[in-house]
Enzyme design. Structure first.
Site, mmCIF file in Angstrom:
data_model
loop_
_atom_site.group_PDB
_atom_site.id
_atom_site.type_symbol
_atom_site.label_atom_id
_atom_site.label_comp_id
_atom_site.label_asym_id
_atom_site.label_seq_id
_atom_site.Cartn_x
_atom_site.Cartn_y
_atom_site.Cartn_z
ATOM 1 N N ASN A 128 -21.528 -17.966 -17.854
ATOM 2 C CA ASN A 128 -20.374 -17.718 -17.007
ATOM 3 C C ASN A 128 -20.387 -17.577 -15.723
ATOM 4 O OD1 ASN A 128 -19.339 -18.259 -20.231
ATOM 5 N ND2 ASN A 128 -19.263 -16.223 -20.060
ATOM 6 N N HIS A 163 -32.795 -14.272 -18.130
ATOM 7 C CA HIS A 163 -32.605 -15.170 -18.481
ATOM 8 C C HIS A 163 -30.972 -16.247 -18.236
ATOM 9 C CE1 HIS A 163 -32.680 -18.959 -21.107
ATOM 10 N NE2 HIS A 163 -30.729 -18.978 -20.948
ATOM 11 N N GLU A 164 -30.501 -15.306 -18.168
ATOM 12 C CA GLU A 164 -28.940 -15.817 -18.207
ATOM 13 C C GLU A 164 -28.569 -15.886 -16.390
ATOM 14 O OE1 GLU A 164 -26.787 -16.888 -20.353
ATOM 15 O OE2 GLU A 164 -28.508 -16.423 -21.852
ATOM 16 N N HIS A 215 -29.971 -18.718 -15.005
ATOM 17 C CA HIS A 215 -28.858 -20.108 -14.816
ATOM 18 C C HIS A 215 -27.460 -19.967 -13.699
ATOM 19 C CE1 HIS A 215 -29.810 -22.288 -18.464
ATOM 20 N NE2 HIS A 215 -29.555 -21.139 -19.839
#
Length: 783
Positions: free
Chosen positions: A240, A271-272, A275
């Protein structure tokens, strides 16, 4: 698109005693259409107005249809109400002994379960969020708080978001504890219901942002970043935008945690955060390009962590976990191309798999090696800058990398993302030369005719040689193909060329040796090597002390044991090798390399699995579970194998730290058959969280004594998994992993049961499981 939604203005008014909410939504439209159809699931629609006037609407179980012509500038107002979900998807309730939290998981189709919307990644919009909550609660969303009003209740209004997709929206309500640090002019905030022991996750986040800003040449786009610890979380982690959610275990890591936990936490956080650029700033147009998001974040997370923690040698884990998992999955006939044509929302969750993550990431690594690291980086930066705040397709990325490198990236990638499977290169002596040909590799022993343009790397006496292989190739000499295992293919050497490879073994990297070992195991499973040939070849590696080599051999021998525990050849080979490694590694030493600590945990766990006598030796150390976190799982399984369920339950209730608790929960799957039924009551009373069912059921099925229990309770297990993990694909994965083991003892029964329990949301897992069963049955009969 004939029209778009410019902005969602959303107010959620929560009743935290009943766990319900009322929603008020204002949608600002652009463009024209004869009607407006919004995705809406399990929402009760109270009223709909168009430009202030009530209009007719129709609701079914999937959509809200407003049967009025719409045009630019129109405003739709919707009042609705709903229950907070008790699954792990949508806007849901997450409970822990420290308190209760409302959180969201909207990828891929969960936003429609929280508010009416066009739940499609290409329909980006601005979001204005207001949350009405009890005074003693806090609220978190994607953007910073704009203002707070407090009277009888607390009204929290957030700043407007940039244009973004619905699946990236976040809403969180809870009694949070915080830790924060600044990175340049942005605040990085760790939020948790539990006491925060360390700023280690914030440090990883800051290092990751710094790396990505430098690599992409684009600053992080939002004013702040939350790292939010969620007690019950099916997805594991979710990107998010500006409000990243994680399972508690990822954000509980400290500088004193075990090596495995620290490394896994760092890779998950990196990783997040990847994004935030690749997925959030630039988003795929539709879910057929999901792999582009996930594979890139996967590849970049390892690259990022490697930049600041060289001592972990994380690309060893990349090869073993990402490339290895993808090679295994993609060698089934029930595989799929990287790019999948997705039509039904039920299909989306099933492509969050080893192909979307591992194969895609491995192909990116192959392309980076082919074009060169700097041209690859420039292409990525160009792609992100050209499509910022918009949507893009895979071809946009290949065009950017091709422009920067001058190499035929588009043509190569077109083949690799649209064709399922991968090649095996056959290497044969042909007179004084060496002949290379390719065919598609299948794990069932057959071959396919599909061919790929292969970025080929060859280790020679003079160094590394690279070429693009599009037809059969003759070369004059080689020491080994696929340098550093950068290519996504296997290599089958004839006896002459294999002997050449082995004679130069000490010249190769651990990634090269892993590739040789992993290929050998695949050739054994597929029948291309006999058991005797495999044993003779693996003997060349048994004295190698490199951590990756030892991990791979240990994994292979343990896997063979679990397929046929009664095979004396396998049992003796596995036990002797693992005993030698345990003896060599000894006990933990102060200041030792993290790779050694992690390796010790792996070989201890494998030996506990294979050797019941070792389990009895280790079981008394269960009392010192937290002394060496890397050995916690091995000690817990040892206790389970010696009828220690009650002590495991006590430990699960005692430890609030997920580093230990999750390992204890997983180990329960190795209890004796008559104790396993207790698992269901532990799920019911919350000792085993919904999110942790996956671990314990996975261990049940590897436990030879647990397979009949799993089969007898498969309907109940599937029901529990489907309810908890709706929309995640986890049920599909648990069936894929369990069917082969169960079928070794109950072949006809599991095939009949599989046909009874079929469902669109996990048919893929059933089909893969049945195919794998046929493959390992053949191997079982040879062991």
């Amino acid at each position: 698109m004939d029209f778009s939604i410019e902005e969602y203005d959303l107010t959620f008014d929560f009743d935290l005693s009943e766990f319900t909410y009322r929603g008020k939504e204002k949608i600002k439209l652009s463009g024209e259409a004869n009607e407006l159809v919004l995705d809406s699931v399990r929402l009760s629609i109270d009223s709909v107005k168009l430009n202030g006037s009530a209009v007719d609407f129709d609701v079914n179980d999937k959509a809200l249809r407003i049967e009025s012509r719409i045009k630019s500038g129109d405003v739709v107002d919707i009042d609705f109400h709903a229950k907070v979900s008790d699954t792990l998807m949508g806007l849901y309730l997450s409970k822990t002994r420290e308190g209760t939290m409302i959180t969201t998981q909207f990828e891929s189709t969960g936003a429609r379960m929280a508010f009416p919307c066009i739940d499609h990644p290409a329909y980006k919009a601005v979001f204005s969020i207001t949350l009405v909550i009890d005074k003693d609660y806090d609220a978190i969303s994607n953007m910073p708080v704009k203002k707070v009003e407090t009277s009888d209740r607390k009204i929290v209004e957030f700043e407007k978001t940039p244009r973004m997709s619905t699946y990236l929206l976040y809403i969180g309500v809870g009694k949070f504890k915080y830790a924060s640090e600044r990175y340049k002019d942005r605040e990085i905030i760790l939020a948790s219901l539990k006491d925060i022991k360390s700023k280690y996750p914030i440090d990883i986040a800051k290092r990751s942002i710094e790396f990505y800003e430098g690599y992409f040449g684009i600053p992080y786009a939002l004013p702040k970043m939350h790292l939010i610890s969620v007690p019950e979380f099916g997805a594991g982690a979710m990107e998010n935008w500006g409000a990243i959610t994680f399972r508690e275990i990822a954000l509980m890591a400290t500088e004193d945690s075990g090596s495995l936990m620290k490394q896994n936490a760092a890779i998950t956080i990196a990783h997040e955060i990847a994004h935030q650029w690749f997925g959030d700033l630039v988003t795929m147009k539709w879910w057929n390009d999901l792999w582009l998001n996930e594979s890139f974040a996967t590849f970049m997370s390892y690259k990022t962590v490697d930049s600041f923690s060289k001592q972990w040698d994380v690309f060893s884990d990349f090869i073993k976990s990402e490339t290895g998992g993808a090679l295994r999955s993609d060698s089934l006939k029930n595989t799929h191309p990287i790019e999948v044509d997705v039509k039904d929302p039920d299909e989306i969750s099933q492509i969050f798999d080893e192909i979307s993550y591992g194969k895609g990431a491995s192909i990116l690594r192959m392309i980076e090696d082919y074009v060169g690291a700097e041209d690859f980086r420039k292409g990525i930066s160009k792609y992100l800058k050209e499509h910022a705040y918009g949507n893009a397709e895979g071809s946009d990325l290949w065009n950017a990398i091709e422009t920067e490198s001058g190499k035929p990236v588009n043509r190569i990638m077109e083949a690799w993302i649209t064709k399922a499977g991968y090649p095996v290169l056959k290497v044969n002596k042909d007179g004084n030369r060496i002949r290379l040909t390719q065919e598609q590799f299948y794990l069932d022993g057959t071959s396919g005719n599909t061919e790929w343009p292969i970025p080929l790397t060859i280790i020679t006496k003079k160094g590394k040689v690279s070429m693009l292989m599009e037809d059969e190739v003759y070369i004059d000499e080689m020491l080994k193909l696929n340098a550093n295992n950068s290519g996504f293919y296997r290599v089958m050497y004839d006896n002459d060329t294999f002997n050449t490879v082995i004679s130069s073994l000490d010249k190769f990297s651990n990634l090269d040796k892993w590739g040789l070992l992993n290929d050998m195991y695949a050739f054994l499973v597929s029948g291309r090597l006999s058991v005797n040939e495999y044993v003779e070849r693996i003997k060349n590696f048994l004295n190698d002390e490199d951590h990756l080599v030892v991990e791979e051999i240990a994994s292979q021998l343990t896997s063979l044991y679990l397929i046929k525990p009664s095979s004396q050849v396998v049992y003796q080979l596995a036990k002797d090798y693992l005993r030698n490694q345990v003896q060599r590694l000894g006990t933990k030493k102060k200041g030792e390399d993290d790779k050694i600590s992690k390796l010790r945990g792996i070989v201890y766990q494998d030996l506990v699995t294979v050797d019941e006598d070792f389990a009895k030796e280790l079981s008394p150390q269960f009392a010192s579970l937290s002394e060496d976190p890397d050995l916690a799982l091995a000690k817990a399984v040892a206790k389970a194998r010696t009828d220690g369920l009650n002590e495991l339950i006590d430990a699960a209730n005692k430890y609030t730290d997920d580093e230990i608790r999750v390992r204890v929960i997983a180990a329960m799957g190795w209890c004796s058959k008559d104790q396993l039924s207790t698992i269901f009551s532990l799920i019911d009373n919350g000792t085993i969280k919904k999110q942790d069912m996956l671990y314990v059921f996975s261990f049940v099925v590897t436990n030879p004594s647990g397979r009949d229990f799993f089969f007898q309770n498969i309907d109940k297990i599937v029901s529990l998994m489907e309810h908890a993990f709706e929309g995640t694909g986890y049920t599909s994965r648990i069936l894929e992993g369990s069917i082969p083991y169960i079928g070794l003892e109950k072949y006809e029964e599991i095939k009949a049961k599989a046909s009874q329990i079929r469902s669109p949301s996990y048919n893929v897992g059933i089909d893969k499981g049945l195919e794998t069963l046929e493959i390992i049955r053949k191997l079982y009969n040879k062991l």
